[in-house]
Scaffold this motif. Structure first.
Motif, PDB file in Angstrom:
ATOM      1  N   UNK A 157      -5.349  -1.044  -2.642  1.00 36.41           N
ATOM      2  CA  UNK A 157      -5.357   0.281  -2.033  1.00 36.41           C
ATOM      3  C   UNK A 157      -3.913   0.707  -1.841  1.00 36.41           C
ATOM      4  N   UNK A 158      -3.685   1.708  -0.965  1.00 37.84           N
ATOM      5  CA  UNK A 158      -2.331   2.202  -0.780  1.00 37.84           C
ATOM      6  C   UNK A 158      -1.444   1.239  -0.006  1.00 37.84           C
ATOM      7  N   UNK A 159      -2.023   0.158   0.534  1.00 35.91           N
ATOM      8  CA  UNK A 159      -1.235  -0.801   1.313  1.00 35.91           C
ATOM      9  C   UNK A 159      -0.922  -2.043   0.512  1.00 35.91           C
ATOM     10  N   UNK A 160      -1.918  -2.599  -0.148  1.00 37.86           N
ATOM     11  CA  UNK A 160      -1.699  -3.834  -0.885  1.00 37.86           C
ATOM     12  C   UNK A 160      -2.939  -4.279  -1.626  1.00 37.86           C
ATOM     13  N   UNK A 161      -2.994  -5.590  -1.921  1.00 42.56           N
ATOM     14  CA  UNK A 161      -4.061  -6.169  -2.735  1.00 42.56           C
ATOM     15  C   UNK A 161      -5.334  -6.287  -1.908  1.00 42.56           C
ATOM     16  N   UNK A 162      -6.442  -5.873  -2.511  1.00 33.95           N
ATOM     17  CA  UNK A 162      -7.760  -6.031  -1.895  1.00 33.95           C
ATOM     18  C   UNK A 162      -8.486  -7.238  -2.477  1.00 33.95           C
ATOM     19  N   UNK A 163      -8.472  -7.362  -3.794  1.00 36.51           N
ATOM     20  CA  UNK A 163      -9.190  -8.460  -4.421  1.00 36.51           C
ATOM     21  C   UNK A 163      -9.099  -8.389  -5.927  1.00 36.51           C
TER      22      UNK A 163
END
Length: 304
Positions: A157-163
């Motif tokens: 997402x706009x912050x970092x890794x999700x999966x």
């Protein structure tokens, strides 16, 4: 002694005489009032004297009107209050929808900003639903192989890794979050460049750095980013923040909280082509095993 009334008062004037007398008086008063306004003061006095009687005579009708108006006004006010309450509920629901749409628009603008900054091919996907299996965290999105999505591609997402994409269908895909118990990701500590592998912790939504040396240079609040040595995740993507450190004689158990997450928004990014670009023939660490379905590696925790 006999007392008798005088003949004048006994019989009185005749009717004709009385008519003529009062007619003359009326004519005189009319002329005086018309020419000299001589009866204005008399009329004022009479109106003052008669006013209480008029008010008393009008009181029953006024009471009846007021009683009817009270009940009519009461019913009208109740209806208006009910309409205002309904309108308030509708407006509150509309306001909540508008606030949700504003938050979603802000998130989409951030995601598009990430896309422009990275300059890479990405797909914006929307979460359809999350799996209900308590032992396996899965997320289904509305983009699949028809949108060039492949297994092994990173999701963020706009912050970092999700999966990571773990299953692909023509019109949908399945993403496994980093916090799943079967997921692992090579990370690097921003402060000192030390590398490790973070494993999903399962249901508590955390990551873990197991079997770290007891004297490892790691502190609470350290930021972990992808190291890029696995051929799956590009280097430098935010992953987690160290939240708890437990040290014993030989090892240190480090717990981290993920930087990104899917519980805040419904949209995420899937990096297209990253798997092929960073793909390597073997696993990056003995503690992790890469499995491939011909489309790209899927990094999973080794089962002992």
């Amino acid at each position: 002694m006999d007392h008798q009334a005088p003949p004048f008062f006994k019989h009185g004037p005749s009717p004709l005489t009385r008519f003529v007398f009062f007619a003359l008086i009326s004519l005189v008063l009319m002329v005086l009032d018309a020419r000299l306004n001589a009866l204005d003061s008399l009329r004022q006095l009479i109106s003052v004297a008669v006013a209480p009687l008029q008010r008393l005579a009008m009181t029953p009708a006024e009471l009846l009107d007021r009683t009817g108006n009270f009940f009519v006004t009461q019913a009208r006010l109740q209806n208006e209050n009910a309409m205002h309450r309904q309108r308030q509920l509708v407006q509150a629901a509309q306001l909540q929808r508008m606030q949700a749409m504003q938050a979603e628009n802000v998130h989409l603008r951030k995601i598009l900003g990430v896309q422009q900054q990275r300059g890479e091919s990405v797909v914006v996907a929307e979460i359809i639903y999350a799996g209900r299996d308590p032992f396996s965290q899965k997320i289904t999105v509305d983009k699949g192989s028809n949108h060039k999505v492949q297994a092994g591609q990173p999701a963020l997402d706009d912050i970092g890794v999700i999966g990571q994409v773990t299953q692909v269908y023509p019109f949908s895909s399945e993403i496994t979050p980093l916090t799943d118990k079967d997921q692992a990701i090579p990370v690097e500590i921003v402060r000192n460049g030390a590398r490790a592998i973070a494993f999903g912790h399962g249901q508590d939504g955390a990551l873990e750095l197991p079997f770290m040396a007891a004297n490892a240079d790691i502190q609470n609040g350290d930021i972990l980013v992808t190291s890029g040595i696995d051929g799956v995740y590009p280097a430098g993507l935010p992953v987690a923040v160290v939240s708890k450190i437990e040290r014993n004689a030989s090892f240190a158990k480090i717990t981290c909280m993920p930087s990104a997450g899917v519980n805040r928004h419904k949209q995420l990014l899937i990096l297209i082509g990253e798997v092929r670009r960073f793909q390597k023939p073997g696993p990056a660490n003995p503690a992790a095993v890469g499995t491939s379905d011909g489309k790209g590696p899927v990094l999973k925790k080794k089962r002992g």
